[in-house]
Design a protein around this motif. Structure first.
Motif, mmCIF file in Angstrom:
data_model
loop_
_atom_site.group_PDB
_atom_site.id
_atom_site.type_symbol
_atom_site.label_atom_id
_atom_site.label_comp_id
_atom_site.label_asym_id
_atom_site.label_seq_id
_atom_site.Cartn_x
_atom_site.Cartn_y
_atom_site.Cartn_z
ATOM 1 N N GLU A 63 32.068 44.621 18.693
ATOM 2 C CA GLU A 63 30.545 44.580 18.815
ATOM 3 C C GLU A 63 30.046 45.153 17.381
ATOM 4 O OE1 GLU A 63 27.761 48.040 20.412
ATOM 5 O OE2 GLU A 63 28.612 46.878 22.111
ATOM 6 N N PRO A 64 30.606 46.110 16.723
ATOM 7 C CA PRO A 64 30.006 46.197 15.152
ATOM 8 C C PRO A 64 29.794 44.914 14.531
ATOM 9 C CG PRO A 64 31.530 48.089 15.832
ATOM 10 C CD PRO A 64 31.636 46.905 16.753
ATOM 11 N N SER A 65 31.173 44.107 14.553
ATOM 12 C CA SER A 65 31.032 43.002 13.764
ATOM 13 C C SER A 65 30.017 42.143 14.153
ATOM 14 C CB SER A 65 32.328 42.344 13.872
ATOM 15 O OG SER A 65 33.412 43.185 13.302
ATOM 16 N N PHE A 66 29.546 41.711 15.347
ATOM 17 C CA PHE A 66 28.599 41.015 16.092
ATOM 18 C C PHE A 66 27.427 41.470 15.654
ATOM 19 C CE2 PHE A 66 31.640 39.791 19.744
ATOM 20 C CZ PHE A 66 32.414 38.829 19.178
ATOM 21 N N LEU A 67 27.208 42.698 15.689
ATOM 22 C CA LEU A 67 25.703 43.310 15.241
ATOM 23 C C LEU A 67 25.411 43.167 13.886
ATOM 24 C CD1 LEU A 67 25.910 46.918 17.000
ATOM 25 C CD2 LEU A 67 24.472 44.937 17.625
ATOM 26 N N ARG A 68 26.372 43.061 13.150
ATOM 27 C CA ARG A 68 26.327 42.768 11.653
ATOM 28 C C ARG A 68 26.127 41.262 11.580
ATOM 29 N NH1 ARG A 68 31.386 43.695 8.129
ATOM 30 N NH2 ARG A 68 30.788 45.843 8.034
ATOM 31 N N TYR A 69 26.733 40.417 12.299
ATOM 32 C CA TYR A 69 26.572 38.957 12.060
ATOM 33 C C TYR A 69 25.080 38.534 12.545
ATOM 34 C CZ TYR A 69 27.008 33.879 13.168
ATOM 35 O OH TYR A 69 26.642 32.701 13.183
ATOM 36 N N ILE A 70 24.543 39.047 13.585
ATOM 37 C CA ILE A 70 23.204 39.099 13.968
ATOM 38 C C ILE A 70 22.226 39.526 13.021
ATOM 39 C CG2 ILE A 70 21.337 39.488 16.098
ATOM 40 C CD1 ILE A 70 23.960 39.799 17.931
ATOM 41 N N ASN A 71 22.219 40.629 12.606
ATOM 42 C CA ASN A 71 21.140 41.247 11.637
ATOM 43 C C ASN A 71 21.326 40.352 10.228
ATOM 44 O OD1 ASN A 71 20.227 43.396 12.831
ATOM 45 N ND2 ASN A 71 21.987 44.646 12.763
ATOM 46 N N GLU A 72 22.590 39.737 10.044
ATOM 47 C CA GLU A 72 22.498 38.893 8.680
ATOM 48 C C GLU A 72 21.948 37.460 8.968
ATOM 49 O OE1 GLU A 72 26.562 38.926 7.517
ATOM 50 O OE2 GLU A 72 26.409 40.967 6.405
ATOM 51 N N ASN A 73 22.095 37.060 10.119
ATOM 52 C CA ASN A 73 21.612 35.623 10.239
ATOM 53 C C ASN A 73 20.450 35.482 11.160
ATOM 54 O OD1 ASN A 73 24.217 33.926 9.466
ATOM 55 N ND2 ASN A 73 24.996 35.521 10.099
ATOM 56 N N PHE A 74 19.887 36.442 11.911
ATOM 57 C CA PHE A 74 18.750 36.427 12.648
ATOM 58 C C PHE A 74 17.818 37.363 12.749
ATOM 59 C CE2 PHE A 74 22.469 34.265 14.603
ATOM 60 C CZ PHE A 74 21.914 32.713 14.852
ATOM 61 N N LYS A 75 16.574 37.340 13.087
ATOM 62 C CA LYS A 75 15.645 38.605 13.315
ATOM 63 C C LYS A 75 15.759 38.801 14.800
ATOM 64 C CE LYS A 75 12.048 36.838 10.227
ATOM 65 N NZ LYS A 75 10.701 36.331 10.007
ATOM 66 N N PRO A 76 16.366 40.262 14.801
ATOM 67 C CA PRO A 76 16.578 40.623 16.032
ATOM 68 C C PRO A 76 15.477 40.431 17.226
ATOM 69 C CG PRO A 76 17.582 42.229 14.434
ATOM 70 C CD PRO A 76 16.815 41.090 13.759
ATOM 71 N N GLU A 77 14.231 40.720 16.346
ATOM 72 C CA GLU A 77 13.182 40.471 17.489
ATOM 73 C C GLU A 77 12.710 39.330 18.030
ATOM 74 O OE1 GLU A 77 11.616 40.480 13.081
ATOM 75 O OE2 GLU A 77 12.945 41.587 14.283
ATOM 76 N N ASP A 78 13.365 38.131 17.416
ATOM 77 C CA ASP A 78 13.613 36.892 17.947
ATOM 78 C C ASP A 78 14.532 36.462 18.678
ATOM 79 O OD1 ASP A 78 11.293 36.563 16.146
ATOM 80 O OD2 ASP A 78 12.152 35.599 14.539
ATOM 81 N N CYS A 79 15.396 37.324 19.077
ATOM 82 C CA CYS A 79 16.645 37.298 20.036
ATOM 83 C C CYS A 79 16.711 37.743 21.075
ATOM 84 C CB CYS A 79 17.903 37.575 19.109
ATOM 85 S SG CYS A 79 18.267 36.821 17.537
ATOM 86 N N VAL A 80 17.362 37.073 22.141
ATOM 87 C CA VAL A 80 17.581 37.732 23.597
ATOM 88 C C VAL A 80 18.930 37.883 23.855
ATOM 89 C CG1 VAL A 80 17.176 37.617 25.894
ATOM 90 C CG2 VAL A 80 15.231 36.810 24.521
ATOM 91 N N ILE A 81 19.463 39.079 24.191
ATOM 92 C CA ILE A 81 21.050 38.950 24.504
ATOM 93 C C ILE A 81 21.157 38.594 25.814
ATOM 94 C CG2 ILE A 81 22.971 40.418 24.171
ATOM 95 C CD1 ILE A 81 21.473 39.919 21.695
ATOM 96 N N VAL A 82 22.173 37.771 26.115
ATOM 97 C CA VAL A 82 22.356 37.299 27.463
ATOM 98 C C VAL A 82 23.799 37.463 27.870
ATOM 99 C CG1 VAL A 82 21.983 35.414 29.004
ATOM 100 C CG2 VAL A 82 20.422 35.458 27.166
ATOM 101 N N SER A 83 23.887 37.966 29.323
ATOM 102 C CA SER A 83 25.371 38.186 29.772
ATOM 103 C C SER A 83 25.440 36.869 30.751
ATOM 104 C CB SER A 83 25.461 39.475 30.368
ATOM 105 O OG SER A 83 26.633 39.383 31.206
ATOM 106 N N PRO A 84 26.655 36.084 30.550
ATOM 107 C CA PRO A 84 26.838 34.872 31.322
ATOM 108 C C PRO A 84 27.019 35.245 32.696
ATOM 109 C CG PRO A 84 28.693 35.368 29.942
ATOM 110 C CD PRO A 84 27.673 36.473 29.355
ATOM 111 N N ASP A 85 27.640 36.459 33.077
ATOM 112 C CA ASP A 85 27.956 36.923 34.475
ATOM 113 C C ASP A 85 27.462 38.369 34.615
ATOM 114 O OD1 ASP A 85 30.199 38.013 33.356
ATOM 115 O OD2 ASP A 85 31.188 36.226 33.677
ATOM 116 N N ALA A 86 27.537 38.811 35.814
ATOM 117 C CA ALA A 86 27.063 40.205 36.116
ATOM 118 C C ALA A 86 28.230 41.183 35.638
ATOM 119 C CB ALA A 86 26.936 40.702 37.593
ATOM 120 N N GLY A 87 29.609 40.871 35.552
ATOM 121 C CA GLY A 87 30.401 41.546 34.863
ATOM 122 C C GLY A 87 30.454 41.892 33.408
ATOM 123 N N GLY A 88 29.984 40.821 32.768
ATOM 124 C CA GLY A 88 29.799 41.498 31.193
ATOM 125 C C GLY A 88 28.416 42.146 30.709
#
Length: 323
Positions: free
Chosen positions: A154-179
């Motif tokens: 997760e910390p590596s993913f957060l860094r990737y998102i912050n470096e490549n996108f504006k968080p306010e333009d993103c929606v985080i989606v879980s592909p199923d209820a388990g995740g």
């Protein structure tokens, strides 16, 4: 007391992912220990440690390459047993991708709980400590009577998102209820929106259709999951998100298993990118699929090894990715 603490880190690599072992060793400023590992003509595995590990702090790094899960697991058990026989002080099994993690419960009659069997085998072989990344189910830690450190990408993913996108333009989606828990954690850290794909089942074992819960209109939809195997669910979820007005869709996945026709499925999908870590060797899959991006997880593993050896807390790594 100083003589007692003078033991060194011995990093032993299995044959499944030598590239990751080399990166971890470089990060630690040490060499991978000399070993001899081979298969006899009848495919039995032979393993020998080429240097003394007596009274040393041994870390055995073995991933499970797609298609060679059982061979990799057996080699790991033999390596652990060899180090115990050679009088190692402590043996830590570092499994970036825990094998059989999806078989963590008895989901039908007369079915085994294979993840618990793997836990028992590792302990019987002589492992004193387990380090792994993003277990499919956190309760697998309860199958062990030795300490387990379950690290997160997760910390590596957060860094990737912050470096490549504006968080306010993103929606985080879980592909199923388990995740959902995994996805909401990332959404909370980014202070951004969260959505969920719900699978409607008209009858048992049949997925009728996928329904989006939440809004992704004119947003960058980021699917988050712990593993991508055949990529069927990810690709279907991406199509649903596109139909619901998402500007673009990408997926962040810890373990890129990518078995079967996964590469062809990805190439024909609406996903703009599949971001995976290098917990599993990818071989030529990166060349065959231009959508795959690889994040290096070796700094996290190396720092966990260093902290474990020095008796420091590993919990820092749950929220921080070493640079």
């Amino acid at each position: 007391m100083s003589a007692e603490m003078a033991n060194e880190i011995k990093l032993i690599s299995g044959r499944s992912h030598p590239e990751l072992s080399a990166k971890v060793a470089k990060r630690l400023g040490i060499e991978v220990a000399r070993t001899i590992s081979l298969n006899y003509s009848n495919q039995e595995t032979s393993f020998t440690v080429g240097e003394s590990v007596r009274d040393e702090d041994v870390f055995i790094l073995q991933s499970t390459a797609t298609g060679d899960v059982n061979e990799g697991l057996m080699e790991l058990l033999i390596m652990i047993s060899a180090c115990r026989t050679a009088s190692a002080r402590r043996i830590t099994a570092v499994l970036p991708n825990f094998p059989y993690a999806r078989q963590d419960k008895k989901d039908k009659s007369r079915a085994p709980i294979s993840a618990r069997l793997v836990a028992n085998m590792l302990q019987t072989a002589g492992a004193n400590h387990i380090v792994t990344i993003d277990l499919h189910a956190s309760q697998i830690q309860g199958f062990f009577s030795v300490p387990v450190d379950n690290l997160y990408a997760e910390p590596s993913f957060l860094r990737y998102i912050n470096e490549n996108f504006k968080p306010e333009d993103c929606v985080i989606v879980s592909p199923d209820a388990g995740g959902a828990k995994r996805a909401t954690s990332i959404a909370d850290h980014l202070n951004t929106a969260f959505a969920l794909i719900h699978k409607e089942r008209p009858r048992p074992n049949v997925v009728g259709r996928m329904v989006l819960v939440g809004s992704v209109e004119d947003k960058v939809a980021i699917l988050v999951d712990d593993m991508a195997d055949t990529c069927g669910t990810l690709v279907k979820a991406a199509a649903v998100l596109k139909e619901n007005g998402a500007k673009s869709v990408l997926a962040l996945v810890t373990h890129g298993i990518l078995s079967g026709n996964a590469i062809e499925t990805l190439n024909g999908s609406v996903l703009s990118a599949l971001v995976v870590t290098n917990t599993i060797p990818l071989g030529d899959k990166v060349e065959r699929c231009p959508k795959i991006r690889v994040l290096d997880i070796s700094p996290t593993i190396a720092e966990a090894i260093r902290r474990t050896h020095n008796g420091e807390s590993v919990s820092y790594l749950f929220t921080h990715a070493p640079v």
